[in-house]
Design an enzyme around this catalytic site. Structure first.
Site, PDB file in Angstrom:
ATOM      1  N   PRO A 136     -27.723  -3.328  -7.641  1.00 55.03           N
ATOM      2  CA  PRO A 136     -28.695  -2.240  -7.464  1.00 55.03           C
ATOM      3  C   PRO A 136     -29.773  -2.565  -6.432  1.00 55.03           C
ATOM      4  O   PRO A 136     -30.164  -1.718  -5.642  1.00 55.03           O
ATOM      5  CB  PRO A 136     -29.289  -2.078  -8.864  1.00 55.03           C
ATOM      6  CG  PRO A 136     -28.232  -2.576  -9.790  1.00 55.03           C
ATOM      7  CD  PRO A 136     -27.566  -3.709  -9.057  1.00 55.03           C
ATOM      8  N   TYR A 144       0.865  -1.179   0.000  1.00 61.54           N
ATOM      9  CA  TYR A 144       0.000   0.000   0.000  1.00 61.54           C
ATOM     10  C   TYR A 144       0.899   1.225   0.000  1.00 61.54           C
ATOM     11  O   TYR A 144       1.483   1.580   1.012  1.00 61.54           O
ATOM     12  CB  TYR A 144      -0.885   0.037   1.243  1.00 61.54           C
ATOM     13  CG  TYR A 144      -1.975  -1.008   1.309  1.00 61.54           C
ATOM     14  CD1 TYR A 144      -2.339  -1.768   0.201  1.00 61.54           C
ATOM     15  CD2 TYR A 144      -2.659  -1.231   2.491  1.00 61.54           C
ATOM     16  CE1 TYR A 144      -3.346  -2.718   0.279  1.00 61.54           C
ATOM     17  CE2 TYR A 144      -3.676  -2.170   2.580  1.00 61.54           C
ATOM     18  CZ  TYR A 144      -4.013  -2.910   1.474  1.00 61.54           C
ATOM     19  OH  TYR A 144      -5.019  -3.847   1.552  1.00 61.54           O
ATOM     20  N   LEU A 180     -18.052  -1.992   2.045  1.00 65.29           N
ATOM     21  CA  LEU A 180     -18.985  -0.879   1.849  1.00 65.29           C
ATOM     22  C   LEU A 180     -19.314  -0.671   0.381  1.00 65.29           C
ATOM     23  O   LEU A 180     -20.011   0.277   0.028  1.00 65.29           O
ATOM     24  CB  LEU A 180     -18.396   0.413   2.441  1.00 65.29           C
ATOM     25  CG  LEU A 180     -18.093   0.357   3.936  1.00 65.29           C
ATOM     26  CD1 LEU A 180     -17.663   1.721   4.448  1.00 65.29           C
ATOM     27  CD2 LEU A 180     -19.291  -0.144   4.725  1.00 65.29           C
ATOM     28  N   PHE A 191     -13.533  -4.237   1.266  1.00 62.98           N
ATOM     29  CA  PHE A 191     -14.466  -3.603   0.324  1.00 62.98           C
ATOM     30  C   PHE A 191     -15.913  -3.863   0.740  1.00 62.98           C
ATOM     31  O   PHE A 191     -16.801  -3.972  -0.099  1.00 62.98           O
ATOM     32  CB  PHE A 191     -14.247  -4.098  -1.110  1.00 62.98           C
ATOM     33  CG  PHE A 191     -13.015  -3.549  -1.771  1.00 62.98           C
ATOM     34  CD1 PHE A 191     -12.264  -2.546  -1.192  1.00 62.98           C
ATOM     35  CD2 PHE A 191     -12.594  -4.055  -2.991  1.00 62.98           C
ATOM     36  CE1 PHE A 191     -11.117  -2.054  -1.799  1.00 62.98           C
ATOM     37  CE2 PHE A 191     -11.452  -3.565  -3.622  1.00 62.98           C
ATOM     38  CZ  PHE A 191     -10.717  -2.561  -3.014  1.00 62.98           C
TER      39      PHE A 191
END
Length: 290
Positions: free
Chosen positions: A226, A62, A221, A219
């Site tokens: 849809p 990172y 969030l 990940f």
């Protein structure tokens, strides 16, 4: 905040709060380079710990090495209950692409680099991140991790980006402390990642529950469906909460073996995320979310 125990049947279990913090978003654009606001990045780390977070997820790729150096600057010397978890098995090219770095000598070099940049004598938890197909067999990669554990450089070994079959194979080789996969309300099925990996969703959570292994979703969030977006939005309105908070609350309610690590580069969002631990979803909420 409730707690979860990592490697609970080992000689050195680690008990941490059930909301951790993932540092990836502290870097610059494309998870590369220094943060746009370095003082805020340092304050996020300090505030997280002050508010009871004692599980921090990082990786030396990172930045590169940016989040490790931020953690060291903000939090060293580390409190005795702080667990810093890192990942190995990948690296970055100058074009910012992600590539495997998973030969035994690569894994050893990564561990040594993490120890140096974090200023630690032993890393409490390291995930072997499977990335791409590569040419190094899974058992050779994991075998190298267990060797590093035997040498005392790693306390606990975990897996990341794995299918249920890979998790089962890993457990036959040795103790697997945790699994870190992409998982959230909107992404619970078997996934094909951008790196070409197949990683499990519900079937890996089921495996984790059977073996008392915490699942650490990343990940979490991100809503990829849809329909899931609309469901979470409706429950958020009912609770006067944000959609991110409901996503986190759903994870905490979904299984006691889930340890979310939401990341953010904004101090305000960190505080919002931590408030999710206090949200009580009703049976009707959970049925509506599915």
């Amino acid at each position: 905040m409730s707690t979860i125990t990592i490697a609970q049947h080992s000689a050195h279990p680690l008990t941490v709060s059930r909301l951790g913090y993932g540092t990836m978003r502290l870097t610059g654009p494309d998870i590369w380079g220094e943060p746009a606001n370095r003082p805020e990045a340092l304050q996020i780390l300090r505030t997280a710990v002050e508010q009871g977070v004692n599980f921090i997820d990082t990786a030396d790729y990172y930045g590169e090495d940016v989040t490790n150096r931020l953690i060291r600057e903000a939090l060293h010397p580390y409190s005795s209950d702080l667990v810093i978890c890192t990942k190995v098995g990948a690296t970055r090219r100058p074009d910012k692409s992600w590539v495997p770095y998973n030969r035994p000598e690569n894994l050893r070099a990564s561990i040594d680099n993490n120890l140096r940049t974090l200023r630690q004598e032993q890393i409490q938890l390291v995930h072997l991140r499977l990335i791409g197909h590569g040419d190094v067999p899974f058992d050779e990669q994991l075998g190298a991790m267990f060797e590093l554990q035997q040498e005392g450089k790693i306390q606990h070994v975990g897996l990341s980006n794995v299918s249920r079959e890979q998790a089962e194979a890993g457990l036959k080789m040795g103790s697997i402390a945790t699994i870190e996969n992409m998982y959230g309300h909107g992404q619970r099925t078997t996934l094909r990642t951008p790196h070409g990996d197949n990683q499990g969703g519900e079937e890996v959570l089921d495996f984790c529950e059977q073996h008392s292994i915490p699942l650490i979703p990343y990940f979490s969030l991100v809503n990829s469906l849809p329909k899931a977006d609309s469901q979470v939005a409706e429950v958020a309105r009912r609770h006067h909460a944000t959609e991110a908070q409901i996503n986190l609350a759903w994870l905490l309610h979904k299984s006691p073996w889930i340890l979310p690590i939401p990341g953010t580069s904004k101090l305000a969002h960190l505080r919002e995320n931590l408030q999710a631990a206090a949200i009580q979803l009703s049976a009707d909420d959970l049925a509506f979310l599915g």
